[in-house]
Design a protein around this motif. Structure first.
Motif: not given
Length: 851
Positions: A450-451, A453-454, A457-458, A486, A490, A494, A559
């Motif tokens: 998940m980290k 994936a984030r 996204l960033a 993930e 994600s 979006e 998640d």
């Protein structure tokens, strides 16, 4: 009395399988469900230490159902004072030696200490243990100890009752066979004299007392026995129930002979291990040691074999692809033993650069090898360990000089049996050592996934069109895999959050791509956004959903919120559980069309088609897909205003169908090959569950025509034939009535040319085609039934094989293997009993020929 789950009782099933096939090539797989595993000593650091201990409990095993008739559970009753004899099997094929006997205590517990550790990674120096236990009033229990079994928890379970098997054994011509061994379990493939085994007498008779008779609690493939004799192919047989008086018969075999020479010593190689490795069926494997003159002889079932050789401190190149036919003797070119070379290295964690010693179940990591001395089988993956790492993660294995391909056997890593040959070879030179590390890339934790994936996204821009473009670009980077769920899930969330404004860009991407993972994702996104303007792009995508075989997926994301999002928008929405459904392109695209329009046009009839290399089949498949797209196009262009007011989406603009040149029928070119097809398919007669029709060119199994009463099929043969011609149907399952009134299931051909060929040639069609040959054949009628040459009459109960050419020009082979007359759930059975299956009808294998 104590109760345990059925996991412990699974050892019973393993023992049954060993009785059928001998010790499996990879025994750890047979006990993968065990919660703990032996930390087996490696030869490098513990071979000389007699510090191995085997211990466990002796219990009577009763398999019973819960009071409500639900789950099967094991009930174990301790057996004080049971006598346990320990045996060791040394080497391969193996010598069975008694180690000693002990008596269980009042709790039924036994143990053996101060033992040399087992060796699972060397056929020549192999050391395997097993027990024979006896308790008053119960049949003796044979319990092999496999790698993967915790030796400190090696429980021996007794059947609560016994039965007797007696009968006689004959050769293929009905003559009695003396001196053959009939056995049930055995220890790693070797019968224990007098225990669940017997030797046939001079008139071929045998009797086995006290065969363990476990209550299997449900459908079973019978009680298995193995029969061996040096002059006949080893065979496995199933007895439906015990006690029984039966007749077993050896099949005819072929003989393989040859010699082995030790090139290093300059003399015949006595005591070398020669193994016959059947390319398609591990059950047919056999092994033998050479005599004092280096000669060997094996009697095998008919098949195509690789012949492997090895000896202590020696390696040898295999002789491959020998076609062994019934009644014939094949002399193998002389085999040579050399010193060989070595592959030496460590198993390394790529993230920490530290050695890996144990797999996830606690056992030592083992290494297998494909190479000149151990070729890969065709259409069959059978991992086999040849080295075990030491306490520092090191391994050292002897290899025949040349290109070699090591792989991890009992742990997931970067070289596995199924993909190692797609990676660079490890080149071994005679007498030299090649250093090579085996790599394991550990899986990320859910938090790490998940980290990551984030972080992706960033990086997305805030501007909306640019954000959609960036998401699609990230999708393209992930087209090689469905891993990294993930990240792309994600991104999917979006994209759906952006909604209708993203549809034009998604539609353009769908037009541009032919990559099936991208098509899947775009179909999923358009269904979730639910904007009808996506319909034209989805219709244009229909022909592109004809893709090579790739599964629907049940995937997991770490998640919970992301899981809920994916489940909400999957093809069949659900709430809860770990998995979400991610369908093949054909399912995702049509599901999106169904959601956006509320219409269906029998689209699921296309779902069984898989794109292959067969040009003729591909042409027919593309016609079907394009015709379905045209049907959707016609509907949309008439009804688009019911769904949207945007005139830019009024027309579909479906591209024309691709033209494919059709090659001549059964005119084998220099690159002729085989592809596609299926094994174990079943067609059912009218009125039975299961499909009745098959289009061989497309793989389509059409539903019963509505204008013909299914229960009156026999009265509408002409109408069915006309319908079949109009719809490209090639096969139908029918009920054939013989002159004596006996009924049999049979396949009926429509508008096809058929030739009967031998069953052997059907199974070896790959090799024949590669040699530029077609099988010997004789013309056949419209029923795929064997014809007796002497009488010219059908033999309905006989299996048979046929070469075919369809009306559209497709060619291939059909091999009838069984008639299913008993419908039963056979889930979990290793092999279904003859005549038993999920659907009644004709069972067959089919293979395409690509000229």
């Amino acid at each position: 009395m104590k109760r345990r789950t059925l996991i412990r009782a699974s050892q019973v099933l393993v023992a049954i399988l060993v009785g059928i096939f001998g010790a499996p090539a990879n025994p750890r797989l047979a006990l993968a469900q065990q919660s703990e595993a032996a930390k087996a000593a490696s030869p490098a650091d513990e071979e000389t230490k007699n510090n191995f201990r085997i211990a466990g409990d002796c219990s009577r095993l009763d398999l019973i159902k819960d009071a409500d008739g639900g789950n099967l559970r094991a009930e174990l009753t301790p057996l004080p004072r049971a006598k346990v004899t320990l045996y060791v099997v040394r080497g391969t094929p193996g010598v069975l030696e008694e180690v000693g006997t002990t008596e269980a205590d009042e709790r039924g517990h036994y143990e053996f200490t101060n033992l040399a550790p087992p060796r699972y990674d060397s056929r020549i120096e192999r050391r395997w243990y097993g027990m024979v236990a006896r308790a008053e009033g119960l049949p003796a229990a044979i319990w092999p100890l496999f790698e993967g079994t915790n030796p400190a928890d090696a429980d021996v379970n007794f059947a609560a009752k016994s039965a007797t098997l007696s009968g006689r054994l004959t050769d293929a011509d009905g003559n009695p066979v003396a001196g053959a061994t009939v056995s049930q379990y055995g220890i790693h493939g070797l019968p224990v004299p007098g225990v669940q085994s017997a030797i046939t007498n001079k008139i071929g008779r045998f009797r086995i007392e006290e065969v363990p008779d476990f209550d299997r609690g449900g459908p079973s493939d019978g009680v298995q026995f193995r029969i061996t004799h040096p002059d006949h192919p080893a065979t496995s047989v199933s007895v439906p129930a015990l006690p029984a008086e039966t007749v077993f018969r050896f099949t005819r075999g072929c003989t393989v002979t040859g010699t082995v020479r030790d090139k290093v010593a300059g003399q015949p190689a006595a005591g070398a291990l020669v193994r016959a490795q059947e390319n398609k069926n591990t059950q047919n494997d056999a092994q033998v040691l050479t005599d004092d003159q280096g000669r060997y002889r094996l009697v095998l079932p008919e098949g195509r074999y690789n012949i492997l050789v090895e000896a202590l401190n020696r390696a040898g190149a295999a002789s491959t692809g020998h076609d062994c036919r019934t009644g014939e003797t094949t002399e193998i070119p002389p085999l040579e033993l050399t010193e060989g070379g070595w592959i030496e290295g460590r198993v390394v964690n790529t993230r920490t650069n530290q050695p890996v010693v144990e797999n996830q179940r606690g056992g030592r990591i083992t290494i297998g090898l494909i190479g000149p001395g151990s070729p890969a089988r065709k259409r069959l993956i059978s991992p086999e360990a040849v080295a075990t790492v030491d306490a520092e993660g090191r391994f050292r294995l002897r290899a025949t000089a040349g290109d070699n391909f090591p792989y991890l056997v009992n742990e997931r890593g970067m070289r596995m049996a199924w993909d190692t040959q797609q990676q660079p070879a490890v080149v071994v030179a005679e007498g030299e050592t090649t250093h090579y590390d085996m790599l394991i890339e550990p899986e990320l934790t859910p938090e790490e996934k998940m980290k990551a994936a984030r972080a992706v996204l960033a990086t997305l821009p805030a501007d909306q069109p640019a954000r959609v473009a960036a998401i699609l670009e990230e999708f393209r980077k992930l087209n090689h895999t469905v891993d990294e769920c993930e990240i792309w899930c994600s991104l999917m969330r979006e994209l759906v959050t952006i909604g209708a404004d993203a549809v034009p860009q998604i539609g353009a991407e769908l037009d541009a791509t032919n990559e099936q993972r991208m098509i899947r994702r775009l179909g999923f996104a358009l269904r979730a956004i639910n904007d009808p303007r996506a319909v034209p792009a989805l219709i244009r995508a229909i022909p592109k959903t004809l893709q090579p075989p790739l599964s629907d997926y049940g995937l997991i994301v770490a998640d919970a919120d992301l899981t809920a999002f994916m489940q909400k928008h999957q093809i069949n929405p659900v709430v809860g559980g770990q998995y979400f459904d991610f369908g093949r392109p054909v399912r995702e695209v049509f599901s999106a069309l169904h959601t956006l329009t509320g219409k269906k046009f029998g689209d699921d009839t296309l779902f069984g088609m898989m794109r292959g290399k067969n040009t003729i089949a591909l042409a027919e498949q593309q016609k079907r897909y394009h015709r379905q797209a045209e049907r959707w196009q016609a509907w949309w262009e008439e009804h688009w205003q019911e769904k949207t007011t945007d005139e830019a989406y009024a027309k579909v603009n479906l591209p024309p169908a691709e033209e494919i040149a059709i090659p001549p029928v059964i005119a084998l070119g220099p690159s002729a090959t085989t592809d596609g097809g299926t094994r174990g398919a079943t067609l059912s007669p009218p009125g039975e569950s299961g499909g009745t029709f098959l289009d061989l060119d497309t793989g389509l199994d059409p539903k019963w025509p509505l204008h013909i009463p299914e229960n009156e099929a026999a009265d509408h043969e002409r109408e069915i034939a006309l319908w079949a011609a109009q719809n490209g149907v090639d096969l139908m399952c029918v009920i054939y009535r013989a002159p004596d009134g006996k009924e049999t299931y049979a396949l009926r051909a429509f508008n096809m040319r058929l030739w009967e060929i031998s069953e052997r040639d059907a199974e070896e069609i790959d090799e024949l085609i590669k040699e530029g040959k077609l099988p010997e054949r004789k013309p056949a009628g419209e029923l795929l039934l064997h014809v007796d040459e002497a009488t010219g009459r059908y033999v309905p109960e006989a299996n048979a094989a046929f070469l075919y050419a369809t009306r559209e020009g497709g060619t291939g082979v059909i091999h009838i293997t069984d008639r299913i007359t008993e419908k039963r759930d056979i889930t979990g059975m290793v092999f279904a009993p003859k005549g038993v299956g999920f659907h009644k009808g004709v069972k067959f294998n089919q293979r395409d020929i690509i000229p």
